[in-house]
Design an enzyme around this catalytic site. Structure first.
Site, PDB file in Angstrom:
ATOM      1  N   GLU A 136       0.787  -1.237   0.000  1.00 20.79           N
ATOM      2  CA  GLU A 136       0.000   0.000   0.000  1.00 20.79           C
ATOM      3  C   GLU A 136       0.821   1.290   0.000  1.00 20.79           C
ATOM      4  O   GLU A 136       0.731   2.096   0.936  1.00 20.79           O
ATOM      5  CB  GLU A 136      -0.968   0.014   1.197  1.00 20.79           C
ATOM      6  N   GLU A 178      -4.861  -8.722   0.676  1.00 25.72           N
ATOM      7  CA  GLU A 178      -5.574  -8.548   1.953  1.00 25.72           C
ATOM      8  C   GLU A 178      -7.055  -8.398   1.662  1.00 25.72           C
ATOM      9  O   GLU A 178      -7.437  -7.706   0.715  1.00 25.72           O
ATOM     10  CB  GLU A 178      -5.132  -7.272   2.701  1.00 25.72           C
TER      11      GLU A 178
END
Length: 448
Positions: free
Chosen positions: A166, A355
């Site tokens: 991220e 995720e």
């Protein structure tokens, strides 16, 4: 409802991150990270929580691997703490830190669990932050140096690699909103940081290829589908711009070798133009083996001329949805639409969901069980949409559930529980939740 079966080589995993679970923040020669500094600064984290102990995974990894084995986890995605390897970010190597990850990796393999390593999940060595952190282009070279040590020591036994987790969150929350480490609030800095994060990804991939490592490498982005609030052209354009800033700003350089035009135009209007050597985009866009993303929710966006960017969240739509404990809407179709978008716009890449999961208030009931039925429903609904995308031709290869353990949820401290395993943060006792037993069945049956 008919049974849902996934492809026979589908990888069922779960994921964690070093700072969120390891603890042992100053043991065995580990250096200070920006999250150590940030969490030790009063006012930054809910209830003054820190990751000093977290789940104490550093001392309890054997127990945690036993739990993974009991659930039947096929692959475990974890991150390496850079300051455990290089306490100052560069220079002197800390052998004890390296040995921990060797022990962890070997024990996973002995238990038939495929290790998947994230090189950077937000815990930059503080000593490098003191030199400018990710705003300083030199950090990309320090990252390459660190990556080389990890590749040399673990490259021949780890089949799946993620350079970054991220980068969009590091850039936005860490350097523009300032609610994550290192707590900087400056738009220009956040854009320079985003570029350097991507550049360091490219440099690591190049090195990985030069070292002839027989494994797969990609990057994990944070992505959600951005829906227009209505069919009006201005709402559609607003949603496209919003997705460009949050998603394509990372997807396009990595997969197409350029930044999205509408985003560049907006920043130019704000007086910000990125300048960097022209070779950077060539480096950033080297071929990767898969594109990975973390997905939890979806966005609904409306045109809003009063907002600085020209758009804002469509709250009247958002308030109609059920939400998780994070306040994020539950909209499983968003995962399907996102998978289809990646497949369509980026040339049918191999995709990994790195995720996906949900935070709910879980408590141990009087019967001794943790009956987290909402989480099970969430996972079932999202996996149903993932399967639907596979049926429609998307090359989805793996799914990593976030998270194995309840853990330190960044600025929220220990108040948000994402685990399929409950952790009592006073005693550090682990207990598999109903969702963990449900996931065990999913893995065993390759579906549900």
């Amino acid at each position: 409802m008919s049974k849902i079966t996934f492809p026979k080589d589908f990888i069922w995993g779960s994921a964690t991150a070093a700072y969120q679970i390891e603890g042992a923040y100053n043991e065995d020669g580990k250096g200070e990270s920006i999250w150590d500094r940030f969490s030790h600064t009063p006012g930054n984290i809910a209830d003054g929580h820190t990751g000093d102990v977290a789940c104490d995974h550093y001392h309890r990894y054997e127990e945690d691997i036993k739990i993974m084995k009991e659930i039947g986890i096929k692959s475990y995605r974890f991150s390496i703490s850079w300051p455990r390897i290089f306490p100052e970010g560069t220079g002197k190597l800390n052998q004890k830190g390296l040995d921990f990850y060797k022990r962890l990796t070997n024990l996973l393999l002995e238990n038939g669990i495929m290790p998947a390593i994230t090189l950077y999940h937000w815990d930059l060595p503080q000593k490098l932050q003191d030199k400018g952190g990710w705003k300083n282009r030199d950090t990309t070279d320090y990252f390459t140096e660190y990556s080389e040590v990890i590749f040399k020591n673990l490259g021949d036994i780890v089949p799946i690699w993620f350079t970054h987790n991220e980068p969009g969150v590091v850039s936005l929350l860490g350097h523009f909103l300032g609610i994550h480490a290192p707590g900087i609030k400056d738009l220009r800095t956040s854009l320079e940081v985003s570029h350097n994060l991507l550049l360091s990804h490219g440099k690591a991939v190049k090195l990985f290829r030069e070292m002839n490592i027989d494994a797969q490498i990609g990057i994990a982005l944070n992505l959600s589908y951005h829906y227009p609030a209505s069919e009006k052209a201005e709402d559609i354009e607003a949603a496209e711009l919003s997705f460009s800033l949050a998603g394509r700003w990372y997807l396009d350089p990595v997969l197409k070798g350029r930044y999205p035009e509408n985003a560049l135009k907006l920043y130019k209007k704000k007086g910000i133009e990125l300048s960097f050597p022209e070779d950077d985009l060539k480096l950033i866009s080297q071929p990767i083996d898969f594109i990975a993303f973390n997905n939890y929710s979806s966005e609904f966006i409306k045109y809003d001329p009063s907002s600085e960017s020209g758009f804002s969240p469509a709250n009247s739509i958002l308030e109609k949805f059920e939400k998780t404990d994070m306040g994020w809407i539950i909209y499983p179709e968003g995962l399907y639409d996102l998978l289809m978008l990646l497949d369509r716009d980026y040339g049918k890449p191999n995709i990994v969901i790195s995720e996906n999961g949900a935070a709910f208030k879980d408590e141990i009931g009087s019967n001794g069980k943790i009956e987290d039925t909402k989480r099970i429903q969430y996972l079932k609904d999202y996996l149903t949409q993932a399967h639907r995308a596979i049926q429609d031709g998307v090359n989805l290869k793996a799914y990593y559930l976030w998270s194995l353990l309840d853990n330190f949820e960044w600025a929220y401290g220990y108040n948000k529980r994402f685990g399929i395993v409950h952790v009592n943060f006073d005693t550090l006792e682990r207990k598999i939740k109903d969702s963990g037993y449900w996931y065990k069945e999913v893995i065993k049956n390759n579906g549900f």
